[in-house]
Design an enzyme around this catalytic site. Structure first.
Site, PDB file in Angstrom:
ATOM      1  N   HIS A  46       9.296  25.500  -0.799  1.00 16.46           N
ATOM      2  CA  HIS A  46       9.770  24.561  -1.817  1.00 16.46           C
ATOM      3  C   HIS A  46       9.171  24.910  -3.182  1.00 16.46           C
ATOM      4  O   HIS A  46       9.880  24.989  -4.198  1.00 16.46           O
ATOM      5  CB  HIS A  46       9.358  23.129  -1.469  1.00 16.46           C
ATOM      6  CG  HIS A  46      10.141  22.494  -0.372  1.00 16.46           C
ATOM      7  ND1 HIS A  46      11.522  22.485  -0.336  1.00 16.46           N
ATOM      8  CD2 HIS A  46       9.740  21.802   0.736  1.00 16.46           C
ATOM      9  CE1 HIS A  46      11.930  21.821   0.742  1.00 16.46           C
ATOM     10  NE2 HIS A  46      10.869  21.407   1.414  1.00 16.46           N
ATOM     11  N   HIS A  54       6.390  25.927   4.844  1.00 20.56           N
ATOM     12  CA  HIS A  54       7.536  25.078   4.490  1.00 20.56           C
ATOM     13  C   HIS A  54       7.385  24.564   3.060  1.00 20.56           C
ATOM     14  O   HIS A  54       8.308  24.676   2.238  1.00 20.56           O
ATOM     15  CB  HIS A  54       7.603  23.917   5.488  1.00 20.56           C
ATOM     16  CG  HIS A  54       8.656  22.890   5.199  1.00 20.56           C
ATOM     17  ND1 HIS A  54       9.787  22.755   5.966  1.00 20.56           N
ATOM     18  CD2 HIS A  54       8.742  21.927   4.238  1.00 20.56           C
ATOM     19  CE1 HIS A  54      10.534  21.767   5.486  1.00 20.56           C
ATOM     20  NE2 HIS A  54       9.916  21.243   4.439  1.00 20.56           N
ATOM     21  N   GLU A  55       6.219  24.021   2.760  1.00 22.29           N
ATOM     22  CA  GLU A  55       5.992  23.480   1.423  1.00 22.29           C
ATOM     23  C   GLU A  55       5.859  24.577   0.377  1.00 22.29           C
ATOM     24  O   GLU A  55       6.270  24.406  -0.776  1.00 22.29           O
ATOM     25  CB  GLU A  55       4.744  22.581   1.431  1.00 22.29           C
ATOM     26  CG  GLU A  55       4.779  21.445   2.428  1.00 22.29           C
ATOM     27  CD  GLU A  55       6.010  20.562   2.285  1.00 22.29           C
ATOM     28  OE1 GLU A  55       6.623  20.534   1.189  1.00 22.29           O
ATOM     29  OE2 GLU A  55       6.375  19.890   3.258  1.00 22.29           O
TER      30      GLU A  55
END
Length: 265
Positions: free
Chosen positions: A62, A58-59
């Site tokens: 980003h 998820h990170e």
């Protein structure tokens, strides 16, 4: 160290992440083969490790999107190595999301990577950076639910089915909650570039409390019931039954007395 060598080092997969992935693989194998002496503990390790892997991805989504959007400082911060220890707020990024799962079976990633927004121009790029994380959870949810809606679980041990269903529920809740337009969550980051400067300044002080506010609301029984009824209805359309997700959470909480209906045989 040359610039090229430094760039390669900035993007080399972290041994920490590889270790977590290894725990996921080994514990998943133990659940699948019914090898573990304590199957509930194996389910706990598998789901927790897989959840942390999804947090890292998820990170990473980003960070990678920010890199391609113009923030070339991302690599030097270690965000491209998938190392959860490199995140800006390790407590928000890893500890709290895992605690949320243990306490209530809720998948809710926290804030983690620091992006130098001043290096990035264009509203769409800023929105896409914020959306990239929860879209990763959507992809993870598709992978977890695929065996159910493809009817490919014949012969698969019930314990593994339960664990996979519970992991799917975590990914679906993470995706939906992260897209809520509350300050501090990715959903607000998607719309923030399109708001006026005045509104952004007024909302900014509340950003650190957005995550806790959402979690607090979910502790209200009426809100919790409506939310999870909607989640289970969505999962039902993907052939993931509430029974499977319930038994997955039941097995995950191995320290509690197990429901006899949720046998891990």
């Amino acid at each position: 160290m040359t610039t090229a060598a430094a760039a390669r080092s900035d993007r080399r997969i972290s041994p920490v992440f590889l270790g977590i992935a290894a725990v996921m693989a080994v514990s998943g194998w133990a659940v699948w083969t019914d090898f573990a002496e304590q199957p509930g503990f194996a389910v706990f390790l598998f789901v927790t490790a897989a959840w942390v892997v999804s947090l890292c991805l998820h990170e990473y989504a980003h960070a990678r999107t920010a890199l391609h959007s113009g923030d070339i400082s991302i690599g030097a911060k270690g965000y491209l190595t998938l190392n959860p220890l490199a995140y800006t707020h390790a407590l928000l990024s890893i500890v709290l999301p895992v605690l949320f799962v243990i306490l209530g079976g809720i998948g809710l990633p926290g804030g983690a990577v620091f992006i130098e927004r001043g290096r990035i121009s264009g509203r769409w790029k800023h929105s896409l950076i914020s959306a990239a994380g929860p879209l990763t959870n959507v992809l993870f949810a598709v992978v977890c639910t695929a065996p159910f809606w493809l009817h490919a679980l014949d012969g698969v041990p019930s314990g593994f089915q339960y664990a996979l269903a519970f992991l799917a529920l975590l990914q679906v809740t993470a995706a939906i909650l992260n897209f809520v337009p509350v300050p501090g969550l990715d959903g607000y980051g998607v719309i923030e570039p399109w708001l006026s400067y005045r509104i952004r300044r007024q909302v900014e002080p509340f950003a650190p409390f957005g995550l806790l506010a959402v979690f607090g609301l979910l502790w209200i029984p009426e809100v919790n019931t409506v939310f999870f009824d909607a989640i289970h209805s969505l999962l039902q359309t993907l052939d993931v039954s509430e029974f499977h997700t319930y038994c997955g959470f039941d097995a995950y909480q191995f320290w509690q007395k197990s429901n006899p209906a949720c046998s891990l045989g």
